[in-house]
Design a protein around this motif. Structure first.
Motif, mmCIF file in Angstrom:
data_model
loop_
_atom_site.group_PDB
_atom_site.id
_atom_site.type_symbol
_atom_site.label_atom_id
_atom_site.label_comp_id
_atom_site.label_asym_id
_atom_site.label_seq_id
_atom_site.Cartn_x
_atom_site.Cartn_y
_atom_site.Cartn_z
ATOM 1 N N ARG A 150 9.197 17.760 -31.309
ATOM 2 C CA ARG A 150 8.685 17.617 -32.672
ATOM 3 C C ARG A 150 7.814 16.373 -32.728
ATOM 4 N NH1 ARG A 150 9.897 19.391 -37.866
ATOM 5 N NH2 ARG A 150 9.494 17.861 -39.493
ATOM 6 N N VAL A 151 6.610 16.520 -33.286
ATOM 7 C CA VAL A 151 5.683 15.405 -33.464
ATOM 8 C C VAL A 151 5.443 15.258 -34.959
ATOM 9 C CG1 VAL A 151 3.411 14.471 -32.899
ATOM 10 C CG2 VAL A 151 4.555 16.003 -31.281
ATOM 11 N N GLU A 152 5.554 14.039 -35.458
ATOM 12 C CA GLU A 152 5.328 13.755 -36.874
ATOM 13 C C GLU A 152 4.422 12.544 -37.000
ATOM 14 O OE1 GLU A 152 9.347 14.924 -39.133
ATOM 15 O OE2 GLU A 152 9.532 13.124 -37.889
ATOM 16 N N TRP A 153 3.554 12.555 -37.992
ATOM 17 C CA TRP A 153 2.811 11.338 -38.322
ATOM 18 C C TRP A 153 2.939 11.090 -39.813
ATOM 19 C CZ3 TRP A 153 -1.159 11.196 -41.837
ATOM 20 C CH2 TRP A 153 -1.891 12.360 -42.059
ATOM 21 N N PHE A 154 2.953 9.806 -40.169
ATOM 22 C CA PHE A 154 3.136 9.378 -41.545
ATOM 23 C C PHE A 154 2.186 8.238 -41.866
ATOM 24 C CE2 PHE A 154 7.268 10.543 -39.818
ATOM 25 C CZ PHE A 154 7.668 11.545 -40.693
ATOM 26 N N ARG A 155 1.616 8.304 -43.035
ATOM 27 C CA ARG A 155 0.934 7.142 -43.603
ATOM 28 C C ARG A 155 1.888 6.573 -44.631
ATOM 29 N NH1 ARG A 155 -4.622 6.533 -47.234
ATOM 30 N NH2 ARG A 155 -4.283 4.312 -47.625
ATOM 31 N N GLU A 156 2.213 5.321 -44.464
ATOM 32 C CA GLU A 156 3.092 4.631 -45.405
ATOM 33 C C GLU A 156 2.383 3.354 -45.827
ATOM 34 O OE1 GLU A 156 6.471 4.485 -42.778
ATOM 35 O OE2 GLU A 156 7.368 6.214 -43.787
ATOM 36 N N GLY A 157 1.529 3.452 -46.864
ATOM 37 C CA GLY A 157 0.670 2.331 -47.232
ATOM 38 C C GLY A 157 -0.479 2.263 -46.255
ATOM 39 N N SER A 158 -0.669 1.125 -45.601
ATOM 40 C CA SER A 158 -1.752 1.020 -44.629
ATOM 41 C C SER A 158 -1.352 1.381 -43.197
ATOM 42 C CB SER A 158 -2.380 -0.372 -44.670
ATOM 43 O OG SER A 158 -1.433 -1.355 -44.355
ATOM 44 N N PRO A 159 -0.071 1.320 -42.808
ATOM 45 C CA PRO A 159 0.274 1.685 -41.430
ATOM 46 C C PRO A 159 0.311 3.199 -41.186
ATOM 47 C CG PRO A 159 1.890 0.141 -42.333
ATOM 48 C CD PRO A 159 1.040 0.620 -43.466
ATOM 49 N N LEU A 160 0.077 3.566 -39.940
ATOM 50 C CA LEU A 160 0.285 4.914 -39.422
ATOM 51 C C LEU A 160 1.483 4.840 -38.492
ATOM 52 C CD1 LEU A 160 -0.536 7.878 -38.632
ATOM 53 C CD2 LEU A 160 -1.922 6.809 -36.817
ATOM 54 N N ARG A 161 2.448 5.736 -38.696
ATOM 55 C CA ARG A 161 3.603 5.832 -37.793
ATOM 56 C C ARG A 161 3.630 7.230 -37.219
ATOM 57 N NH1 ARG A 161 8.953 7.267 -38.976
ATOM 58 N NH2 ARG A 161 8.490 6.946 -41.178
ATOM 59 N N VAL A 162 3.775 7.323 -35.905
ATOM 60 C CA VAL A 162 3.883 8.599 -35.210
ATOM 61 C C VAL A 162 5.219 8.620 -34.492
ATOM 62 C CG1 VAL A 162 2.927 10.061 -33.383
ATOM 63 C CG2 VAL A 162 1.381 8.808 -34.908
ATOM 64 N N GLU A 163 5.937 9.753 -34.622
ATOM 65 C CA GLU A 163 7.229 9.934 -33.958
ATOM 66 C C GLU A 163 7.167 11.185 -33.089
ATOM 67 O OE1 GLU A 163 10.166 10.328 -37.026
ATOM 68 O OE2 GLU A 163 10.040 8.203 -37.576
#
Length: 149
Positions: free
Chosen positions: A76-89
């Motif tokens: 499973r690949v996920e990406w998130f924008r949380e404000g200015s950061p990008l997080r990928v799991e």
């Protein structure tokens, strides 16, 4: 075949993202690249999409190579924008204790994935996944201008 799940929440909640599941096969690596580019580009990140794609490809390759289960499994690949950061799991059914940064010799053909992620991302983490197994994630701190509050 890959299965795609989209997840979008508007700027008012300061979260935006998408997720995809992939079969643990080599063809999934270019699928992850195409998926990420398709879903991130409309959101106009300020960070290097090419760098993010490279890190995702390394983590998906590792997830496919080192994920283990007695049952059929998916990455499973996920990406998130949380404000200015990008997080990928990237999640797989492997053992969290097996994730380690290697320091390969110059002639070694493998073992540079986490070194690459460590050199490009602002931070990265590995540990137990809330889906079971392992998650390896990275953060790009200033991927977008901050959303107005």
């Amino acid at each position: 075949m890959a299965f795609m799940i989209e997840r979008y929440v508007g700027p008012g909640s300061a979260r935006l993202g998408a997720a995809m599941t992939l079969h643990p096969e080599p063809e999934s690596v270019p699928r992850a690249r195409r998926w990420f580019r398709r879903f991130i580009t409309p959101h106009e990140p300020a960070c290097s999409v090419d760098d993010c794609v490279l890190m995702i490809l390394e983590l998906v390759t590792n997830a496919i190579r080192y994920g283990r289960s007695d049952e059929p499994w998916l990455v499973r690949v996920e990406w998130f924008r949380e404000g200015s950061p990008l997080r990928v799991e990237v999640h797989n059914p492997g053992f969290p204790a097996n994730v380690r940064m290697r320091h390969p010799d110059a002639n070694d053909a493998h073992g540079r994935g986490l070194l690459l992620v460590d050199s490009i991302a602002d931070s990265w983490h590995s540990g137990p996944s809330h889906f079971g197994g392992t998650v390896v994630s990275f953060v790009v701190a200033d991927a977008w201008p901050a959303w107005p509050t």
